[in-house]
Design a protein around this motif. Structure first.
Motif, mmCIF file in Angstrom:
data_model
loop_
_atom_site.group_PDB
_atom_site.id
_atom_site.type_symbol
_atom_site.label_atom_id
_atom_site.label_comp_id
_atom_site.label_asym_id
_atom_site.label_seq_id
_atom_site.Cartn_x
_atom_site.Cartn_y
_atom_site.Cartn_z
ATOM 1 N N GLN A 64 0.689 -1.225 -0.030
ATOM 2 C CA GLN A 64 0.002 -0.196 -0.262
ATOM 3 C C GLN A 64 0.914 1.135 0.090
ATOM 4 O OE1 GLN A 64 -2.258 -1.138 3.358
ATOM 5 N NE2 GLN A 64 -4.353 -0.695 2.346
ATOM 6 N N GLU A 65 0.697 2.448 -1.061
ATOM 7 C CA GLU A 65 1.580 3.484 -1.204
ATOM 8 C C GLU A 65 0.415 3.817 -0.490
ATOM 9 O OE1 GLU A 65 4.249 3.560 -4.435
ATOM 10 O OE2 GLU A 65 2.085 2.828 -5.241
ATOM 11 N N ILE A 66 0.882 5.244 0.853
ATOM 12 C CA ILE A 66 0.519 6.195 1.409
ATOM 13 C C ILE A 66 1.468 7.728 0.835
ATOM 14 C CG2 ILE A 66 -0.356 7.096 3.397
ATOM 15 C CD1 ILE A 66 -0.852 4.278 3.157
ATOM 16 N N GLU A 67 0.258 8.826 0.516
ATOM 17 C CA GLU A 67 0.679 10.139 -0.073
ATOM 18 C C GLU A 67 1.701 10.417 1.814
ATOM 19 O OE1 GLU A 67 0.769 11.571 -2.202
ATOM 20 O OE2 GLU A 67 -1.091 10.455 -3.420
ATOM 21 N N GLU A 68 2.638 11.600 1.620
ATOM 22 C CA GLU A 68 3.033 11.683 2.266
ATOM 23 C C GLU A 68 2.745 12.290 3.387
ATOM 24 O OE1 GLU A 68 7.182 13.366 0.385
ATOM 25 O OE2 GLU A 68 7.768 10.938 0.372
ATOM 26 N N GLU A 69 1.151 12.708 2.756
ATOM 27 C CA GLU A 69 0.951 14.213 3.428
ATOM 28 C C GLU A 69 0.038 13.438 4.549
ATOM 29 O OE1 GLU A 69 -3.131 15.283 0.865
ATOM 30 O OE2 GLU A 69 -0.946 16.387 0.308
ATOM 31 N N ASN A 70 -0.408 12.348 4.377
ATOM 32 C CA ASN A 70 -1.165 11.485 4.937
ATOM 33 C C ASN A 70 -0.492 10.691 6.335
ATOM 34 O OD1 ASN A 70 -3.106 12.186 3.469
ATOM 35 N ND2 ASN A 70 -2.863 10.497 2.286
ATOM 36 N N TRP A 71 0.907 10.430 6.063
ATOM 37 C CA TRP A 71 1.988 9.730 6.953
ATOM 38 C C TRP A 71 2.859 10.639 7.712
ATOM 39 C CZ3 TRP A 71 3.097 4.383 5.431
ATOM 40 C CH2 TRP A 71 4.423 3.879 5.784
ATOM 41 N N GLY A 72 2.317 10.127 9.333
ATOM 42 C CA GLY A 72 2.853 11.127 10.053
ATOM 43 C C GLY A 72 4.903 11.217 10.556
ATOM 44 N N ALA A 131 7.701 11.681 13.107
ATOM 45 C CA ALA A 131 8.655 13.039 14.532
ATOM 46 C C ALA A 131 8.175 14.212 14.671
ATOM 47 C CB ALA A 131 9.920 13.252 13.521
ATOM 48 N N GLY A 132 6.227 13.830 15.268
ATOM 49 C CA GLY A 132 5.480 14.595 14.955
ATOM 50 C C GLY A 132 5.119 15.919 13.909
ATOM 51 N N LEU A 133 5.762 14.635 12.753
ATOM 52 C CA LEU A 133 5.360 16.175 11.559
ATOM 53 C C LEU A 133 4.890 15.409 10.234
ATOM 54 C CD1 LEU A 133 8.616 18.119 11.606
ATOM 55 C CD2 LEU A 133 6.462 18.773 12.294
ATOM 56 N N LEU A 134 3.856 15.881 9.707
ATOM 57 C CA LEU A 134 3.397 14.552 8.080
ATOM 58 C C LEU A 134 4.689 15.210 7.527
ATOM 59 C CD1 LEU A 134 0.310 17.400 7.119
ATOM 60 C CD2 LEU A 134 0.421 14.979 8.517
ATOM 61 N N THR A 135 4.622 13.846 6.926
ATOM 62 C CA THR A 135 6.617 13.462 6.154
ATOM 63 C C THR A 135 7.048 14.305 5.316
ATOM 64 O OG1 THR A 135 5.917 10.997 6.589
ATOM 65 C CG2 THR A 135 7.760 11.471 5.142
ATOM 66 N N ASP A 136 5.730 14.773 4.039
ATOM 67 C CA ASP A 136 5.565 15.633 3.390
ATOM 68 C C ASP A 136 6.217 17.042 3.759
ATOM 69 O OD1 ASP A 136 3.829 16.569 4.489
ATOM 70 O OD2 ASP A 136 3.089 16.760 2.952
ATOM 71 N N GLU A 137 6.683 17.166 5.217
ATOM 72 C CA GLU A 137 6.855 18.371 6.170
ATOM 73 C C GLU A 137 7.902 18.071 6.714
ATOM 74 O OE1 GLU A 137 5.867 21.601 6.614
ATOM 75 O OE2 GLU A 137 4.242 21.281 4.814
ATOM 76 N N TRP A 138 8.189 17.046 6.793
ATOM 77 C CA TRP A 138 9.313 16.596 7.887
ATOM 78 C C TRP A 138 10.251 16.206 6.342
ATOM 79 C CZ3 TRP A 138 12.845 12.784 6.841
ATOM 80 C CH2 TRP A 138 13.634 12.433 7.897
ATOM 81 N N LYS A 139 10.534 16.417 5.569
ATOM 82 C CA LYS A 139 11.342 16.126 4.323
ATOM 83 C C LYS A 139 11.536 17.602 4.113
ATOM 84 C CE LYS A 139 10.888 11.316 1.993
ATOM 85 N NZ LYS A 139 10.142 11.030 1.111
ATOM 86 N N LYS A 140 11.201 18.506 4.311
ATOM 87 C CA LYS A 140 11.436 19.692 3.530
ATOM 88 C C LYS A 140 12.312 20.478 4.827
ATOM 89 C CE LYS A 140 6.751 20.703 1.205
ATOM 90 N NZ LYS A 140 5.179 21.851 1.956
ATOM 91 N N SER A 141 12.100 19.875 6.466
ATOM 92 C CA SER A 141 12.871 20.730 7.467
ATOM 93 C C SER A 141 14.507 19.835 6.914
ATOM 94 C CB SER A 141 12.116 20.113 8.525
ATOM 95 O OG SER A 141 12.010 18.520 8.813
ATOM 96 N N GLN A 142 14.718 18.939 6.500
ATOM 97 C CA GLN A 142 15.977 18.221 6.431
ATOM 98 C C GLN A 142 16.375 19.257 5.624
ATOM 99 O OE1 GLN A 142 16.560 15.656 8.496
ATOM 100 N NE2 GLN A 142 14.459 16.561 9.886
ATOM 101 N N SER A 143 15.730 19.400 4.688
ATOM 102 C CA SER A 143 16.647 20.240 2.928
ATOM 103 C C SER A 143 17.689 21.124 3.666
ATOM 104 C CB SER A 143 15.979 20.277 2.401
ATOM 105 O OG SER A 143 14.337 19.846 1.990
#
Length: 66
Positions: A44-52, A54-66
């Motif tokens: 099952q592939e989940i959109e990053e905005e639907n996966w949390g 470290a306390g963030l949605l995954t898409d936001e977490w990835k942005k914070s790692q850039s």
């Protein structure tokens, strides 16, 4: 009959999925003696905005790692 549900974020190639299925099937056969023809794997592939993470949605977490 083993049933394995793999949940990942979207963006995986068909080839990568095939490798995951092959490896999980082989592991169940090697460790538990389960025949490959009885093994079911669902990816099952989940959109990053639907996966949390470290306390963030995954898409936001990835942005914070850039």
């Amino acid at each position: 009959m083993p049933y394995v549900n793999v949940q990942i974020t979207k963006g995986v190639t068909r080839e990568e999925k095939a490798e995951i299925v092959k490896d999980i099937t082989a592991s169940l056969q090697r460790v538990l003696g389960k025949p490959p023809e009885y093994t079911h794997i669902v990816i099952q592939e989940i959109e990053e905005e639907n996966w949390g993470y470290a306390g963030l949605l995954t898409d936001e977490w990835k942005k914070s790692q850039s």
